[in-house]
Motif scaffolding. Sequence first.
Motif, PDB file in Angstrom:
ATOM      1  N   GLN A 331       0.947  -1.194   0.036  1.00 10.22           N
ATOM      2  CA  GLN A 331       0.023   0.172   0.007  1.00 10.22           C
ATOM      3  C   GLN A 331       0.698   1.173   0.092  1.00 10.22           C
ATOM      4  O   GLN A 331       0.450   2.275  -0.470  1.00 10.22           O
ATOM      5  N   ARG A 332       1.865   1.247   0.624  1.00  7.98           N
ATOM      6  CA  ARG A 332       2.933   2.406   0.687  1.00  7.98           C
ATOM      7  C   ARG A 332       3.439   2.644  -0.588  1.00  7.98           C
ATOM      8  O   ARG A 332       3.645   3.856  -1.052  1.00  7.98           O
ATOM      9  N   MET A 333       3.899   1.649  -1.468  1.00  2.88           N
ATOM     10  CA  MET A 333       4.105   1.707  -2.762  1.00  2.88           C
ATOM     11  C   MET A 333       3.246   2.518  -3.823  1.00  2.88           C
ATOM     12  O   MET A 333       3.505   3.265  -4.402  1.00  2.88           O
ATOM     13  N   LEU A 334       2.071   1.784  -3.333  1.00  6.72           N
ATOM     14  CA  LEU A 334       0.826   2.319  -4.174  1.00  6.72           C
ATOM     15  C   LEU A 334       0.812   3.816  -3.992  1.00  6.72           C
ATOM     16  O   LEU A 334       0.616   4.793  -4.796  1.00  6.72           O
ATOM     17  N   THR A 335       0.710   4.162  -2.669  1.00  3.55           N
ATOM     18  CA  THR A 335       0.602   5.768  -2.408  1.00  3.55           C
ATOM     19  C   THR A 335       1.899   6.565  -2.709  1.00  3.55           C
ATOM     20  O   THR A 335       1.738   7.751  -3.506  1.00  3.55           O
ATOM     21  N   THR A 336       3.128   5.911  -2.737  1.00  2.00           N
ATOM     22  CA  THR A 336       4.257   6.500  -3.478  1.00  2.00           C
ATOM     23  C   THR A 336       4.083   6.907  -4.966  1.00  2.00           C
ATOM     24  O   THR A 336       4.271   8.297  -5.610  1.00  2.00           O
ATOM     25  N   LEU A 337       3.567   5.801  -5.605  1.00  2.00           N
ATOM     26  CA  LEU A 337       3.493   5.822  -7.154  1.00  2.00           C
ATOM     27  C   LEU A 337       2.472   7.049  -7.513  1.00  2.00           C
ATOM     28  O   LEU A 337       2.527   7.990  -8.438  1.00  2.00           O
ATOM     29  N   GLY A 348     -12.190   2.190  -7.833  1.00  7.93           N
ATOM     30  CA  GLY A 348     -11.724   0.959  -7.456  1.00  7.93           C
ATOM     31  C   GLY A 348     -10.762   0.232  -8.137  1.00  7.93           C
ATOM     32  O   GLY A 348     -10.244  -0.918  -8.041  1.00  7.93           O
ATOM     33  N   HIS A 349     -10.200   1.157  -9.267  1.00  7.61           N
ATOM     34  CA  HIS A 349      -9.011   0.579 -10.098  1.00  7.61           C
ATOM     35  C   HIS A 349      -7.870   1.445 -10.059  1.00  7.61           C
ATOM     36  O   HIS A 349      -8.090   2.859  -9.980  1.00  7.61           O
ATOM     37  N   ILE A 350      -6.672   0.821 -10.397  1.00  7.61           N
ATOM     38  CA  ILE A 350      -5.653   1.487 -10.540  1.00  7.61           C
ATOM     39  C   ILE A 350      -5.282   1.903 -12.015  1.00  7.61           C
ATOM     40  O   ILE A 350      -5.231   0.957 -12.894  1.00  7.61           O
ATOM     41  N   ILE A 351      -5.169   3.296 -12.160  1.00  6.46           N
ATOM     42  CA  ILE A 351      -5.223   3.749 -13.619  1.00  6.46           C
ATOM     43  C   ILE A 351      -3.670   4.184 -13.887  1.00  6.46           C
ATOM     44  O   ILE A 351      -3.639   5.320 -13.024  1.00  6.46           O
ATOM     45  N   LEU A 352      -3.145   3.848 -14.985  1.00  2.00           N
ATOM     46  CA  LEU A 352      -1.835   4.584 -15.287  1.00  2.00           C
ATOM     47  C   LEU A 352      -2.210   6.138 -15.680  1.00  2.00           C
ATOM     48  O   LEU A 352      -3.005   6.090 -16.631  1.00  2.00           O
ATOM     49  N   THR A 353      -1.519   7.030 -15.425  1.00  2.00           N
ATOM     50  CA  THR A 353      -1.456   8.389 -15.810  1.00  2.00           C
ATOM     51  C   THR A 353      -0.576   8.467 -17.381  1.00  2.00           C
ATOM     52  O   THR A 353       0.179   7.268 -17.331  1.00  2.00           O
ATOM     53  N   ARG A 354      -0.671   9.564 -17.837  1.00  2.00           N
ATOM     54  CA  ARG A 354       0.197   9.760 -19.094  1.00  2.00           C
ATOM     55  C   ARG A 354       1.713   9.656 -18.702  1.00  2.00           C
ATOM     56  O   ARG A 354       2.361   8.847 -19.450  1.00  2.00           O
ATOM     57  N   HIS A 355       2.108   9.972 -17.533  1.00  2.00           N
ATOM     58  CA  HIS A 355       3.451   9.796 -17.104  1.00  2.00           C
ATOM     59  C   HIS A 355       4.044   8.384 -16.764  1.00  2.00           C
ATOM     60  O   HIS A 355       4.833   7.916 -17.000  1.00  2.00           O
ATOM     61  N   GLY A 356       2.729   7.611 -16.224  1.00  2.00           N
ATOM     62  CA  GLY A 356       2.902   6.139 -15.915  1.00  2.00           C
ATOM     63  C   GLY A 356       2.973   5.142 -17.179  1.00  2.00           C
ATOM     64  O   GLY A 356       3.796   4.086 -16.893  1.00  2.00           O
ATOM     65  N   SER A 362       7.564  -1.683 -15.306  1.00  2.00           N
ATOM     66  CA  SER A 362       8.362  -1.524 -13.774  1.00  2.00           C
ATOM     67  C   SER A 362       7.110  -1.208 -12.731  1.00  2.00           C
ATOM     68  O   SER A 362       7.357  -1.517 -11.504  1.00  2.00           O
ATOM     69  N   ILE A 363       6.441  -0.423 -13.263  1.00  2.00           N
ATOM     70  CA  ILE A 363       5.291  -0.317 -12.255  1.00  2.00           C
ATOM     71  C   ILE A 363       4.536  -1.489 -11.591  1.00  2.00           C
ATOM     72  O   ILE A 363       4.306  -1.499 -10.378  1.00  2.00           O
TER      73      ILE A 363
END
Length: 369
Positions: A331-337, A348-356, A362-363
Amino acid sequence: MIQHLYVHIPFCHRICPYCSFYKHQHGSTDMAGFVEAVLAEAQREQAARADRLDLRSVYLGGGTPTALSEKHMERLLSGLREIFDLSQVTEYTSEVNPRTITASKAAMMLSQGLTRISLGIQAWDEATLKTLGRDHAPADAEETYRLLRNAGFSSVSLDLMFSIPGQSLDAWRGTLERTIALQPDHISAYNLNYEEDTEFFQRLRKGQYREDEGRDAEFFYLALDLLEAAGYQHYEISNYARPGFRSAHNESYWLGEEYLGLGPSAYSTIGVQRWQNIPDTAAYMQLIQTGQPTAQPGEELTEDRRRTERFGLELRTVRGLPASLIQPDQQRMLTTLESEGLLTLRDGHIILTRHGKPLVDSIAVALMG
């Protein structure tokens, strides 16, 4: 239920130095015998799995499916229709390379129920095509595209590649602009990967080619900006579509759905089992003729394996990865990213941004822990 069928046709007129898929020139292969072998495997699988088959998509890949003659292609397509119930199939795709199709063959394929074409362009400039070992010129590719449109295919995808050795950003821009001008329904834009057992990989190891993540990102962002500005939805890291023209078959892979594969080297995933047919056309045909299994020993898809695959595939999609898959210690890594602007949480989903997006692999590793 098994809703997706893949058929592998391994023949190519020329072997591209970057391609790691199982393929070969047809040489002395009995092409009629090959088609009958695939249909015999289809008949065998249909009889064994009739209660689980509910096909909604079919995909002919390779190799080059249209390396088959019109006669052999028609026999394959008509045979598949006789063996399987295709009445509920809404997407029926064949890969096509320029210079491997005629107006007559295209009309036949349409009459046999194909609805979608994936045309392997890769690039629109002569220098890049030469590096890739392609045997078509830009004019051949455009002529093939117009032939397919004139035949009546309402869904045509163009496949492109970037970060090719010697390819400039201006050349990539030219490829994107010429592609957009043709107004295909779907565009795949793949970052070149150096796969083992390819000539490109050997040249990378010798230092003749090099990988450059910064260059890759430049090419990626140029595609993203130009294609989105032209009205294409970026629905997977390497794929863009006009509204209503996403690839249902490919989405089934990204979402981990079951599929049946036919032909030499084809994979199948059914239940918790995954296996691959023997990647040897002559041996495959012999096994079929003698009534023996064509599958090599497979693997069981454990919960850990499925979880790993979900991170690697679903994070690439516009829908994203369910946040519920993140373990408490990550969870800490999720918050950092998220704080670094590489991803966001939505519904409820993790969505990558333009930069991600360029950092998807690697993410995924970072979030898995």
